[in-house]
Design an enzyme around this catalytic site. Structure first.
Site, PDB file in Angstrom:
ATOM      1  N   SER A  28       0.817  -1.219   0.000  1.00  0.00           N
ATOM      2  CA  SER A  28       0.000   0.000   0.000  1.00  0.00           C
ATOM      3  C   SER A  28       0.847   1.263   0.000  1.00  0.00           C
ATOM      4  CB  SER A  28      -0.881   0.044   1.255  1.00  0.00           C
ATOM      5  OG  SER A  28      -1.745  -1.046   1.275  1.00  0.00           O
ATOM      6  N   HIS A  59      -3.293   0.814  -4.914  1.00  0.00           N
ATOM      7  CA  HIS A  59      -2.765  -0.315  -5.684  1.00  0.00           C
ATOM      8  C   HIS A  59      -3.101  -0.148  -7.163  1.00  0.00           C
ATOM      9  CE1 HIS A  59      -2.369  -3.549  -2.306  1.00  0.00           C
ATOM     10  NE2 HIS A  59      -1.724  -2.437  -2.058  1.00  0.00           N
ATOM     11  N   HIS A  81      -5.286  -9.266  -1.018  1.00  0.00           N
ATOM     12  CA  HIS A  81      -5.214  -9.645   0.392  1.00  0.00           C
ATOM     13  C   HIS A  81      -6.254 -10.712   0.726  1.00  0.00           C
ATOM     14  CE1 HIS A  81      -3.837  -5.457   0.049  1.00  0.00           C
ATOM     15  NE2 HIS A  81      -3.007  -5.745   1.025  1.00  0.00           N
ATOM     16  N   TYR A  83      -8.200 -10.657   3.145  1.00  0.00           N
ATOM     17  CA  TYR A  83      -9.463 -10.085   3.636  1.00  0.00           C
ATOM     18  C   TYR A  83     -10.417  -9.685   2.514  1.00  0.00           C
ATOM     19  CZ  TYR A  83      -7.058  -5.584   2.784  1.00  0.00           C
ATOM     20  OH  TYR A  83      -6.368  -4.559   2.216  1.00  0.00           O
ATOM     21  N   GLU A  84      -9.913  -9.636   1.257  1.00  0.00           N
ATOM     22  CA  GLU A  84     -10.796  -9.179   0.179  1.00  0.00           C
ATOM     23  C   GLU A  84     -11.901 -10.206  -0.103  1.00  0.00           C
ATOM     24  OE1 GLU A  84      -8.501  -7.485  -3.159  1.00  0.00           O
ATOM     25  OE2 GLU A  84      -6.925  -7.132  -1.674  1.00  0.00           O
ATOM     26  N   ALA A 111       2.677  -2.328   4.334  1.00  0.00           N
ATOM     27  CA  ALA A 111       2.466  -1.287   5.338  1.00  0.00           C
ATOM     28  C   ALA A 111       2.092  -1.999   6.630  1.00  0.00           C
ATOM     29  CB  ALA A 111       1.340  -0.366   4.893  1.00  0.00           C
ATOM     30  N   MET A 206      -1.739  -6.976   7.514  1.00  0.00           N
ATOM     31  CA  MET A 206      -2.787  -7.834   6.943  1.00  0.00           C
ATOM     32  C   MET A 206      -2.336  -8.533   5.662  1.00  0.00           C
ATOM     33  SD  MET A 206      -5.864  -5.053   7.258  1.00  0.00           S
ATOM     34  CE  MET A 206      -5.991  -3.970   8.695  1.00  0.00           C
ATOM     35  N   SER A 207      -1.025  -8.643   5.456  1.00  0.00           N
ATOM     36  CA  SER A 207      -0.572  -9.179   4.164  1.00  0.00           C
ATOM     37  C   SER A 207       0.719  -9.961   4.318  1.00  0.00           C
ATOM     38  CB  SER A 207      -0.354  -8.013   3.194  1.00  0.00           C
ATOM     39  OG  SER A 207       0.761  -7.233   3.595  1.00  0.00           O
ATOM     40  N   ASN A 230       1.976   3.535  11.151  1.00  0.00           N
ATOM     41  CA  ASN A 230       1.301   3.972  12.392  1.00  0.00           C
ATOM     42  C   ASN A 230       1.818   3.143  13.555  1.00  0.00           C
ATOM     43  OD1 ASN A 230      -0.504   1.936  10.746  1.00  0.00           O
ATOM     44  ND2 ASN A 230      -0.913   1.548  12.915  1.00  0.00           N
ATOM     45  N   HIS A 242      -7.156   3.834   6.831  1.00  0.00           N
ATOM     46  CA  HIS A 242      -6.409   3.519   5.612  1.00  0.00           C
ATOM     47  C   HIS A 242      -5.760   4.777   5.035  1.00  0.00           C
ATOM     48  CE1 HIS A 242      -5.053   1.096   2.339  1.00  0.00           C
ATOM     49  NE2 HIS A 242      -5.659   1.856   1.447  1.00  0.00           N
TER      50      HIS A 242
HETATM   51  N1  HPA Z   1      -2.602  -3.118  11.685  1.00  0.00           N
HETATM   52  C1  HPA Z   1      -2.806  -3.937  10.645  1.00  0.00           C
HETATM   53  N2  HPA Z   1      -2.481  -3.623   9.408  1.00  0.00           N
HETATM   54  C2  HPA Z   1      -1.899  -2.441   9.197  1.00  0.00           C
HETATM   55  C3  HPA Z   1      -1.652  -1.536  10.227  1.00  0.00           C
HETATM   56  C4  HPA Z   1      -2.026  -1.900  11.546  1.00  0.00           C
HETATM   57  O1  HPA Z   1      -1.846  -1.152  12.525  1.00  0.00           O
HETATM   58  N3  HPA Z   1      -1.074  -0.445   9.657  1.00  0.00           N
HETATM   59  C5  HPA Z   1      -0.969  -0.694   8.335  1.00  0.00           C
HETATM   60  N4  HPA Z   1      -1.462  -1.905   8.037  1.00  0.00           N
END
Ligand code: HPA
Length: 271
Positions: A28, A59, A81, A83-84, A111, A206-207, A230, A242
């Site tokens: 991302s 993307h 991903h 989750y999609e 990310a 998440m990836s 973050n 996001h």
């Molecule tokens: N958690 C999960 N996935 C993420 C995060 C997070 O804090 N930041 C960027 N992708």
């Protein structure tokens, strides 16, 4: 013809004889690294049967083939991903196609949220190991004894060393840590993050882990970088979003690009 053979045929039609040495999956907000490629071809995922359709904001959904610093590269601008669609092997055809093209090594980027105070938003963390918190594997349904895959050195020590050297040579601070794969798409709760901390996790996302498993199943050596976008949930008062992921991934772009370019400049195949 299976999907991998069909993808290879499309790629060979457009970029005949091209053999990537290194493939890079851009997570991302990191898509601009593809601009560094002296490109031979740029192919939309739409033209590659079984490749993921561009999903999440940030993307592009493109395979860029070419050269960076004398190394032949195949850059995936975008990934899909779990989750999609709840499909853990959504990247299987893409990874198998890279292998079939002759790609020697894979660099995954993502990310992630950080649990480490000194690795704040905008910093880069190399993944040295992972914990799969999802309960699923992209190898569900795979046949043969190779499915019982050894992950004791999933992240190749020599590629990790090469990344450390590239960081040093290019003045990029490279943190290191264990990455936890969470299913998403919701972010974690503060309690989940506290639990992950106890388990020895430094970054959460998440990836990436499915691609690690798929690539190791294909015998491809790899290394992986998390761009910290973050602090993980509950660590900072800023709510997670996001938009924040994309903004901070872009802030880290300069360092990540120098790191990847330096890595490709000195790249040597590992065995
Ligand atoms: N958690 C999960 N996935 C993420 C995060 C997070 O804090 N930041 C960027 N992708």
């Amino acid at each position: 013809m299976n999907q991998v053979d069909a993808c290879v045929a499309v790629i060979h039609q457009i970029a005949s004889g091209f053999v990537p040495q290194v493939s890079i999956v851009l997570g991302s907000g990191l898509g601009t690294f593809a601009d560094q490629v002296e490109d031979v071809a740029s192919i939309s995922f739409d033209e590659l049967p079984g490749f993921p359709q561009a999903g999440v904001g940030g993307h592009a959904g493109r395979l860029v083939l070419g050269e960076v610093q004398g190394t032949q590269v195949a850059v995936l601008q975008g990934r899909a991903h779990y989750y999609e669609q709840g499909q853990a092997d959504v990247m299987a055809v893409a990874i198998q196609t890279l292998k079939a093209l002759g790609c020697e090594a894979l660099v995954l980027t993502n990310a992630a949220g950080s649990m480490v105070t000194k690795a704040g938003p905008g910093s880069v963390m190399m993944i040295t190991d992972h914990i799969n918190m999802t309960g699923v594997s992209p190898l569900f349904g795979a046949q043969g004894n190779q499915r019982f895959l050894d992950l004791s050195q999933a992240y190749h020590p020599k590629l990790n060393d090469a990344m450390r050297s590239a960081a040093k040579a290019n003045n990029v601070t490279l943190h290191e840590g264990v990455y936890a794969w969470m299913c998403g798409p919701n972010f974690e709760t503060p309690a989940e993050i506290r639990a992950l901390k106890i388990l020895g996790v430094q970054a959460v996302g998440m990836s990436t882990v499915p691609e690690v498993i798929l690539a190791r199943h294909q015998g491809m050596p790899l290394c992986a970088l998390s761009i910290v976008t973050n602090y993980a949930a509950g660590i900072s008062p800023i709510p997670l979003s996001h938009e924040q992921t994309i903004t901070y991934a872009k802030m880290a772009t300069d360092g990540v690009e120098r790191l990847l370019t330096g890595f490709l400049h000195s790249y040597k195949a590992v065995t």
